[in-house]
Design a protein around this motif. Structure first.
Motif, PDB file in Angstrom:
ATOM      1  N   THR A 111       0.833  -1.198   0.000  1.00  0.00           N
ATOM      2  CA  THR A 111       0.000   0.000   0.000  1.00  0.00           C
ATOM      3  C   THR A 111       0.870   1.251   0.000  1.00  0.00           C
ATOM      4  N   SER A 112       1.004   1.863  -1.151  1.00  0.00           N
ATOM      5  CA  SER A 112       1.671   3.152  -1.275  1.00  0.00           C
ATOM      6  C   SER A 112       0.592   4.237  -1.136  1.00  0.00           C
ATOM      7  N   THR A 113       0.701   5.322  -1.830  1.00  0.00           N
ATOM      8  CA  THR A 113      -0.275   6.407  -1.727  1.00  0.00           C
ATOM      9  C   THR A 113      -0.142   7.361  -2.900  1.00  0.00           C
ATOM     10  N   LEU A 114      -1.220   8.012  -3.240  1.00  0.00           N
ATOM     11  CA  LEU A 114      -1.195   9.048  -4.265  1.00  0.00           C
ATOM     12  C   LEU A 114      -0.328  10.227  -3.826  1.00  0.00           C
ATOM     13  N   ALA A 115      -0.082  10.338  -2.515  1.00  0.00           N
ATOM     14  CA  ALA A 115       0.707  11.448  -1.977  1.00  0.00           C
ATOM     15  C   ALA A 115       2.163  11.402  -2.422  1.00  0.00           C
ATOM     16  N   VAL A 116       2.636  10.285  -2.985  1.00  0.00           N
ATOM     17  CA  VAL A 116       4.020  10.271  -3.484  1.00  0.00           C
ATOM     18  C   VAL A 116       4.172  11.219  -4.674  1.00  0.00           C
ATOM     19  N   PHE A 117       3.045  11.603  -5.287  1.00  0.00           N
ATOM     20  CA  PHE A 117       3.078  12.556  -6.399  1.00  0.00           C
ATOM     21  C   PHE A 117       3.072  14.003  -5.908  1.00  0.00           C
ATOM     22  N   ARG A 141       7.046  12.401   2.090  1.00  0.00           N
ATOM     23  CA  ARG A 141       8.457  12.082   1.848  1.00  0.00           C
ATOM     24  C   ARG A 141       8.773  10.622   2.142  1.00  0.00           C
ATOM     25  N   THR A 142       8.335  10.143   3.305  1.00  0.00           N
ATOM     26  CA  THR A 142       8.688   8.770   3.676  1.00  0.00           C
ATOM     27  C   THR A 142       7.977   7.743   2.798  1.00  0.00           C
ATOM     28  N   LYS A 143       6.764   8.046   2.377  1.00  0.00           N
ATOM     29  CA  LYS A 143       6.074   7.112   1.472  1.00  0.00           C
ATOM     30  C   LYS A 143       6.721   7.142   0.080  1.00  0.00           C
ATOM     31  N   TYR A 148       9.769   4.407  -4.075  1.00  0.00           N
ATOM     32  CA  TYR A 148      10.754   4.480  -5.152  1.00  0.00           C
ATOM     33  C   TYR A 148      12.152   3.982  -4.777  1.00  0.00           C
ATOM     34  N   ASP A 149      12.498   4.047  -3.501  1.00  0.00           N
ATOM     35  CA  ASP A 149      13.838   3.615  -3.092  1.00  0.00           C
ATOM     36  C   ASP A 149      13.860   2.235  -2.438  1.00  0.00           C
ATOM     37  N   VAL A 150      12.662   1.728  -2.081  1.00  0.00           N
ATOM     38  CA  VAL A 150      12.595   0.398  -1.453  1.00  0.00           C
ATOM     39  C   VAL A 150      11.818  -0.577  -2.338  1.00  0.00           C
ATOM     40  N   ALA A 151      10.533  -0.315  -2.564  1.00  0.00           N
ATOM     41  CA  ALA A 151       9.679  -1.284  -3.265  1.00  0.00           C
ATOM     42  C   ALA A 151      10.085  -1.483  -4.729  1.00  0.00           C
TER      43      ALA A 151
END
Length: 327
Positions: A111-117, A141-143, A148-151
């Motif tokens: 579960t990521s989020t639209l907030a990464v945009f 920022r953390t999501k 992008y840096d983990v998943a």
């Protein structure tokens, strides 16, 4: 099928658990605090006490499952203590996905989020969009880092993972600032509303169903925006007014005014305790910002079909009014 689920006591995770059980699946629910797990105890659910920050506590629950739903996350805007955001959203996600890889789990949904945009500046973007600027909140920022840096790097290394990206999630049982705002509206104590601020509103039950559809139909390595339709905050409250007959706030604050307020609060909160609802970070997120994404891909590939805002908000507000009448 047997699934391992993090975040089972949370808003979205709890709904995923209920839907999985209703569909006849078995759920291994990871619970940090067993005192909060009482409502989860039912046929088809096995509770495992553990913490995503301690990988060894997840091994037993994750062994021999058919899939992993990693839903647990830190979602706070405006709080002074931001340390947990990095630990839970970034390190916790890394721990879950690495263990999933080690145990050779066939498929996972993260579960990521639209907030990464971040602020899409009025544009409705799709999964190919990538934001590279400064983040409006520590949550964003953390999501972003987790996505992008983990998943994604782990996917490129062969992890069988699907990423889903909800927007603003609402519905009965919510405990976020969305509910706080709706309760202020119902109590006629919401004095003003920011102009232009907009979100993709997603009913929690639709978001939960989209997670399950992603597990069943999602293509490994793909991301899916599972947000609902786009509505400005002003429009959302107009819909609430039509449902309840309660007048929406007539004072509308321009983005410039809210940004000025955010700057002032940024100075004051260094010296004085401030409400999270009026912190600099919270005001930045509300200053004409738009978190907008298209769910066309999820509709086409997953069969995702979110309900209209009017329908979902009617259920939510009637639920809250019933709770108010009981108090």
């Amino acid at each position: 099928m047997k699934y391992f689920l993090t975040g089972a006591t949370g808003f979205i995770g709890g709904r995923i658990l209920q839907q999985l059980v209703a569909d006849g699946h078995t759920v291994h629910a990871l619970v940090r605090d067993t005192s909060r797990a009482g409502r989860l105890i039912q046929p088809g659910v096995k509770i495992f006490q553990g913490n995503i920050l301690n990988p060894s506590t997840m091994i037993e629950g994750m062994k021999n499952v058919d899939g992993v739903f990693h839903v647990a996350g830190w979602y706070k805007v405006g709080t002074r203590n931001k340390f947990e955001g990095q630990m839970i959203n970034v390190q916790g996600t890394r721990n879950v996905l690495e263990l999933m890889k080690d145990l050779k789990i066939p498929k996972g949904v993260y579960t990521s989020t639209l907030a990464v945009f971040s602020d899409t500046r009025g544009k409705i973007v799709n999964e190919k969009y990538r934001y590279t600027g400064a983040h409006l909140s520590e949550y964003d920022r953390t999501k972003w880092v987790a996505h992008y840096d983990v998943a994604e790097p782990m996917i490129h290394q062969g992890l069988p993972l699907v990423i889903v990206m909800p927007g603003l999630v609402y519905g009965p049982g919510d405990t976020s600032t969305v509910r706080t705002t709706l309760l202020q509206f119902l109590a006629r104590k919401l004095p003003m509303v920011p102009k232009q601020t907009a979100f993709c509103w997603s009913h929690v039950d639709d978001v939960a169903r989209a997670h399950i559809l992603a597990m069943q139909k999602g293509k490994i390595g793909e991301s899916y925006i599972i947000a609902g339709s786009a509505h400005s905050f002003e429009n959302g409250l107009k819909v609430a007014e039509q449902i309840t007959g309660i007048t929406a706030p007539r004072i509308k604050l321009s983005p410039g005014v809210v940004k000025t307020m955010a700057g002032a609060m940024g100075i004051l909160e260094k010296f004085l305790p401030m409400s999270e609802n009026y912190s600099a970070e919270t005001l930045r997120v509300m200053a004409g910002v738009t978190y907008l994404g298209s769910n066309a891909k999820a509709r086409l590939e997953l069969g995702y079909n979110p309900r209209p805002l009017e329908e979902g908000l009617t259920e939510t507000l009637l639920h809250e009014l019933k709770l108010i009448s009981m108090n």
